[in-house]
Design an enzyme around this catalytic site. Structure first.
Site, PDB file in Angstrom:
ATOM      1  N   ASP A   1     -39.488  32.024 -11.208  1.00  0.00           N
ATOM      2  CA  ASP A   1     -39.785  30.662 -11.607  1.00  0.00           C
ATOM      3  C   ASP A   1     -39.628  30.570 -13.119  1.00  0.00           C
ATOM      4  OD1 ASP A   1     -40.791  28.165 -12.182  1.00  0.00           O
ATOM      5  OD2 ASP A   1     -42.550  28.345 -10.877  1.00  0.00           O
TER       6      ASP A   1
ATOM      7  N   ASP B   1     -23.809  13.545 -17.076  1.00  0.00           N
ATOM      8  CA  ASP B   1     -23.335  12.278 -17.612  1.00  0.00           C
ATOM      9  C   ASP B   1     -24.482  11.298 -17.860  1.00  0.00           C
ATOM     10  OD1 ASP B   1     -23.666  12.261 -14.794  1.00  0.00           O
ATOM     11  OD2 ASP B   1     -22.487  10.432 -14.610  1.00  0.00           O
TER      12      ASP B   1
ATOM     13  N   TYR C   1     -34.796  11.635 -15.936  1.00  0.00           N
ATOM     14  CA  TYR C   1     -33.890  12.761 -15.692  1.00  0.00           C
ATOM     15  C   TYR C   1     -32.944  12.943 -16.880  1.00  0.00           C
ATOM     16  CZ  TYR C   1     -29.860  15.316 -13.900  1.00  0.00           C
ATOM     17  OH  TYR C   1     -28.827  16.208 -13.740  1.00  0.00           O
TER      18      TYR C   1
END
Length: 305
Positions: free
Chosen positions: A44, A110, A133
């Site tokens: 992790d 993008d 995001y």
């Protein structure tokens, strides 16, 4: 050369490991194991020290950092998790690599752009992400840039492929079960097959290497809207005449995260550096479906499991 891939069990990570393993020793790192990578560590990256333990043991020549939380709407709903995976995780990776001067290829998106330019984005265009995001990925880019001497930031777009939930499979599944589909037609980008991206990253390693500080845009060539993408996938799957496809707008769809209206990437810098031209998105999705589908007796196609 030994290359370590974070997110090795993800959609891109799997293809990266498969393609790189033909010529290099590959080490996979992820929170889940698929059994596809001979050398694998259940790790992790958000937990301080876990990734460093793997680096100390394996001492790779290069890292491709593909691990991320890419659920755009999920990131909008759970900003803490988005930041933990995409920002803190990248910080932990960068710290470990800095100490040992190991170069990295960082996979970005993008969605760091706001879509207002109206023409394909080049690497030096100003970033202005609209979603959580995109913001966390841009912050991760800046961590890489501010920490490491040797890196490549590889931005890509609209990924699909085997081993993960993706737009193509979702549309074909809905096309088989629904009479009418409404698809957004006011967002444009370049659908990119993860197999092609993985191959392009291998070309980058072989042609340019990862020394100095570089950013490249890598996507399949051409552009379309999500509506155009859906129509092409349905046509190739033999379903276009069996389902009614209508356009809708981003406002009508009302997703949690705001997407850029135009996020097409300019691949010229990558092509000039490697001599490799990315094929069209139509050709790529055709190949993907030829591998994923089988012809049924009625002449239509069914996505295989």
């Amino acid at each position: 050369m030994k290359i370590l891939v974070t997110g090795s069990s993800g959609m891109l990570g799997r293809d990266l490991c498969d393609i790189l393993a033909k010529d290099y020793q590959v080490v996979g790192v992820d929170i889940v194991e698929t059994g596809a990578v001979p050398i694998f560590y259940k790790t992790d990256i958000t937990v301080a020290g876990q990734f460093d333990t793997v680096i100390v043991k394996e001492v790779p020549d290069m890292v491709i950092h593909a691990a991320a939380w890419t659920d755009v709407d999920g990131c909008e709903k759970d900003q803490e998790k988005a930041r933990l995976v995409n920002v803190v995780g990248t910080h932990n990776v960068a710290e470990s690599l800095l100490e040992r001067k190991i170069p990295v290829i960082f996979i970005s998106t993008d969605f760091v752009f706001d879509g207002k330019k109206g023409s394909p984005y080049v690497e030096d265009d100003n970033a202005n992400p609209l979603s959580v995001y995109g913001k966390t990925k841009l912050e991760a880019e800046n961590i890489i840039k501010g920490s490491l001497e040797d890196y490549v930031i590889a931005r890509t777009s609209w990924l699909y492929g085997q081993g993960g939930k993706n737009f193509v499979d979702t549309i074909i599944s809905r096309g088989r079960s629904e009479e009418k589909l409404k698809i957004v037609d006011d967002q444009r980008g370049s659908p990119t097959y993860v197999c092609d991206l993985a191959g392009a990253l291998k070309k980058l390693v072989e042609s340019v290497g990862v020394r100095g500080q570089k950013t490249y845009h890598i996507s399949n060539s051409g552009e379309c809207s999500w509506y155009g993408f859906a129509c092409e996938a349905l046509k190739l799957a033999g379903l276009r005449d069996k389902v009614r496809v209508e356009t809708t707008t981003s406002e009508e769809l009302a997703r949690p995260a705001t997407r850029p209206r135009f996020s097409v990437l300019d691949n010229n810098k990558f092509q000039e550096a490697t001599g490799h031209k990315m094929r069209s998105w139509q050709e790529a999705v055709r190949e993907y479906l030829s591998e994923r589908c089988q012809v049924r007796g009625d002449g239509t196609h069914q996505v295989s499991s």
